[in-house]
Design a protein around this motif. Structure first.
Motif, mmCIF file in Angstrom:
data_model
loop_
_atom_site.group_PDB
_atom_site.id
_atom_site.type_symbol
_atom_site.label_atom_id
_atom_site.label_comp_id
_atom_site.label_asym_id
_atom_site.label_seq_id
_atom_site.Cartn_x
_atom_site.Cartn_y
_atom_site.Cartn_z
ATOM 1 N N GLN A 66 71.798 69.642 41.696
ATOM 2 C CA GLN A 66 72.957 69.879 40.994
ATOM 3 C C GLN A 66 73.310 68.901 40.101
ATOM 4 O O GLN A 66 73.717 69.155 39.249
ATOM 5 C CB GLN A 66 73.913 68.941 42.481
ATOM 6 C CG GLN A 66 74.143 70.381 43.845
ATOM 7 C CD GLN A 66 72.407 70.828 44.663
ATOM 8 O OE1 GLN A 66 71.667 69.498 45.171
ATOM 9 N NE2 GLN A 66 72.190 71.254 44.650
ATOM 10 N N VAL A 94 78.416 60.280 45.503
ATOM 11 C CA VAL A 94 78.497 61.448 46.713
ATOM 12 C C VAL A 94 76.698 62.591 46.113
ATOM 13 O O VAL A 94 76.167 62.911 46.315
ATOM 14 C CB VAL A 94 78.987 62.748 45.466
ATOM 15 C CG1 VAL A 94 80.800 62.789 45.999
ATOM 16 C CG2 VAL A 94 78.802 62.465 43.823
ATOM 17 N N SER A 95 76.457 60.640 45.166
ATOM 18 C CA SER A 95 74.532 61.675 44.481
ATOM 19 C C SER A 95 73.946 61.276 46.423
ATOM 20 O O SER A 95 72.571 62.343 45.808
ATOM 21 C CB SER A 95 73.639 60.180 43.676
ATOM 22 O OG SER A 95 73.536 59.167 44.466
ATOM 23 N N LYS A 96 74.256 61.438 47.370
ATOM 24 C CA LYS A 96 73.764 60.743 48.028
ATOM 25 C C LYS A 96 73.351 62.498 48.914
ATOM 26 O O LYS A 96 72.555 63.337 49.479
ATOM 27 C CB LYS A 96 74.365 60.156 49.494
ATOM 28 C CG LYS A 96 73.147 58.691 49.480
ATOM 29 C CD LYS A 96 73.695 58.020 50.292
ATOM 30 C CE LYS A 96 73.748 56.136 49.523
ATOM 31 N NZ LYS A 96 73.740 55.586 50.771
ATOM 32 N N THR A 97 73.966 63.706 48.546
ATOM 33 C CA THR A 97 74.279 64.893 48.797
ATOM 34 C C THR A 97 73.737 65.470 48.129
ATOM 35 O O THR A 97 73.728 67.062 48.125
ATOM 36 C CB THR A 97 76.135 65.106 48.920
ATOM 37 O OG1 THR A 97 76.458 65.200 48.114
ATOM 38 C CG2 THR A 97 76.278 64.269 49.869
ATOM 39 N N MET A 98 72.879 65.279 47.167
ATOM 40 C CA MET A 98 72.589 65.833 45.943
ATOM 41 C C MET A 98 70.349 65.775 45.549
ATOM 42 O O MET A 98 69.986 64.897 45.679
ATOM 43 C CB MET A 98 73.439 65.523 44.586
ATOM 44 C CG MET A 98 74.673 65.937 44.273
ATOM 45 S SD MET A 98 75.487 65.364 42.336
ATOM 46 C CE MET A 98 76.899 66.266 42.607
ATOM 47 N N THR A 99 70.463 66.817 44.883
ATOM 48 C CA THR A 99 68.817 66.914 44.954
ATOM 49 C C THR A 99 68.979 67.015 43.002
ATOM 50 O O THR A 99 69.819 67.557 42.159
ATOM 51 C CB THR A 99 68.742 68.202 45.157
ATOM 52 O OG1 THR A 99 68.631 68.309 46.346
ATOM 53 C CG2 THR A 99 66.949 68.298 44.275
ATOM 54 N N LYS A 148 69.318 62.334 47.594
ATOM 55 C CA LYS A 148 68.948 63.320 48.623
ATOM 56 C C LYS A 148 67.697 63.327 48.089
ATOM 57 O O LYS A 148 66.512 63.592 49.548
ATOM 58 C CB LYS A 148 69.515 64.518 49.094
ATOM 59 C CG LYS A 148 69.105 65.186 50.040
ATOM 60 C CD LYS A 148 69.906 66.331 50.660
ATOM 61 C CE LYS A 148 69.627 67.630 49.858
ATOM 62 N NZ LYS A 148 70.486 68.312 49.759
ATOM 63 N N THR A 161 80.295 71.747 39.155
ATOM 64 C CA THR A 161 80.949 71.298 39.656
ATOM 65 C C THR A 161 81.068 69.544 38.676
ATOM 66 O O THR A 161 81.588 69.200 39.713
ATOM 67 C CB THR A 161 79.139 70.689 39.480
ATOM 68 O OG1 THR A 161 78.258 70.926 40.235
ATOM 69 C CG2 THR A 161 78.755 69.107 40.519
ATOM 70 N N GLN A 167 84.291 68.351 42.189
ATOM 71 C CA GLN A 167 83.590 67.080 42.379
ATOM 72 C C GLN A 167 84.726 65.781 41.566
ATOM 73 O O GLN A 167 84.506 64.525 41.464
ATOM 74 C CB GLN A 167 82.225 66.449 42.649
ATOM 75 C CG GLN A 167 82.026 67.574 43.342
ATOM 76 C CD GLN A 167 80.710 67.332 44.205
ATOM 77 O OE1 GLN A 167 80.570 66.033 45.267
ATOM 78 N NE2 GLN A 167 80.008 68.013 44.642
#
Length: 310
Positions: A222, A174-179, A203, A159, A163
């Motif tokens: 993630q 990018v945190s809004k796409t991650m758990t 997310k 990762t 990224q």
């Protein structure tokens, strides 16, 4: 996550210390340097006769550090007795203060939070300045090592590469796409703070607890809250994101001493250890204990020999 202590914890530990009459500590490889649930010691140590008594908390990393201190001092001709797996900080702290123990390996940020619950110190320098101000006259801390056992937000190396993530500032993009995963209390404690300091918003939040490193590896989450010296950092090919704004306070390995029992030999020897102990070397040693099942004393001896300290 690290726990901070209140007055109730101190009272409970004092009661446990009085009530304890036997039994030993856990021999598991895991453990939290701030866990207050460990058993109290079965009896008070005695510091008489010029003997240095080194205690440790009830988790392998602290036992390892105490063994490093003990063997290095023995190599200098100091008479040493080890009291491993005593229990929680409340008990250890009181024993060093009273002289029942001479030395314990500590973590400076958590020690400061114990003696000053209002502290906002974050960096190593700030934390150590706070300790010098707040510790009672009976106690002193020596040089802090670069080695830290602290909270982190960690990801896989894959990762990181894909990224271009190296810092928590990078993560915010990018945190809004991650758990994210961590202990059950992780979201409550850190959600607002992550957003305030770094603009990080996830997310979803999952209570992955001790399985967090494995959950990162298998993609269930993630990013996760992992201690920097957890052997699964290496085993699962994980990397901690850098924390340039010090949202997680410094947790440098630092010797805590009873000042009256300390000598120049003790101070010089332990400061020499701190100068060479790094987070990576601590992680490597914990890997040997956790994965290879080597004894902490054996691993300690190997490290001291390789660094010319024993």
């Amino acid at each position: 996550m690290r726990r901070k202590y209140g007055i109730a914890g101190v009272l409970i530990s004092a009661m446990l210390a009085l009530a304890a009459c036997g039994g030993g500590g856990s021999t598991g490889t895991g453990g939290n340097p701030l866990d207050t649930t460990s058993a109290a010691p079965s009896g008070s140590a005695s510091g008489g006769g010029g003997k240095v008594i080194i205690g440790s908390a009830d988790f392998d990393e602290n036992v390892l550090l105490a063994s490093i201190y003990a063997q290095a001092l023995q190599a200098k001709g100091v008479q040493v007795e080890e009291k491993p797996r005593i229990g929680s900080r409340e008990v250890l702290y009181d024993q060093v203060k009273s002289g029942g123990l001479t030395i314990v390996p500590e973590y400076n940020g958590n020690l400061l939070a114990f003696v000053d619950q209002q502290t906002t110190a974050a960096t190593t320098e700030e934390v150590n300045a706070g300790l010098k101000e707040k510790l009672p006259a009976e106690l002193e801390v020596l040089d802090s090592s670069p080695a830290e056992d602290k909270d982190s937000l960690s990801i896989t190396k894959d990762t990181q590469t894909k990224q271009s993530l190296n810092t928590m500032e990078d993560l915010a993009k990018v945190s809004k796409t991650m758990t994210v995963g961590g202990p059950p209390e992780f979201k409550k404690r850190w959600e607002a703070r992550f957003k305030e300091v770094y603009g990080i918003e996830f997310k979803a939040w999952e209570p992955t607890g001790p399985t967090t490193p494995d959950a990162i590896k298998d993609g269930t989450i993630q990013v996760g809250n992992v201690f920097t010296t957890d052997p699964k950092m290496t085993a699962n090919n994980l990397v901690p994101l850098q924390d340039p704004k010090n949202i997680f306070p410094a947790q440098n390995v630092t010797p805590l001493l009873n000042k009256a029992a300390a000598t120049d030999t003790i101070r010089t020897t332990l400061n020499s250890i701190s100068a060479k102990l790094t987070t990576q070397s601590l992680l490597d040693m914990m890997q040997k204990i956790s994965v290879n099942k080597d004894e902490p004393a054996t691993v300690a001896k190997e490290w001291l020999t390789s660094n010319g300290l024993a």
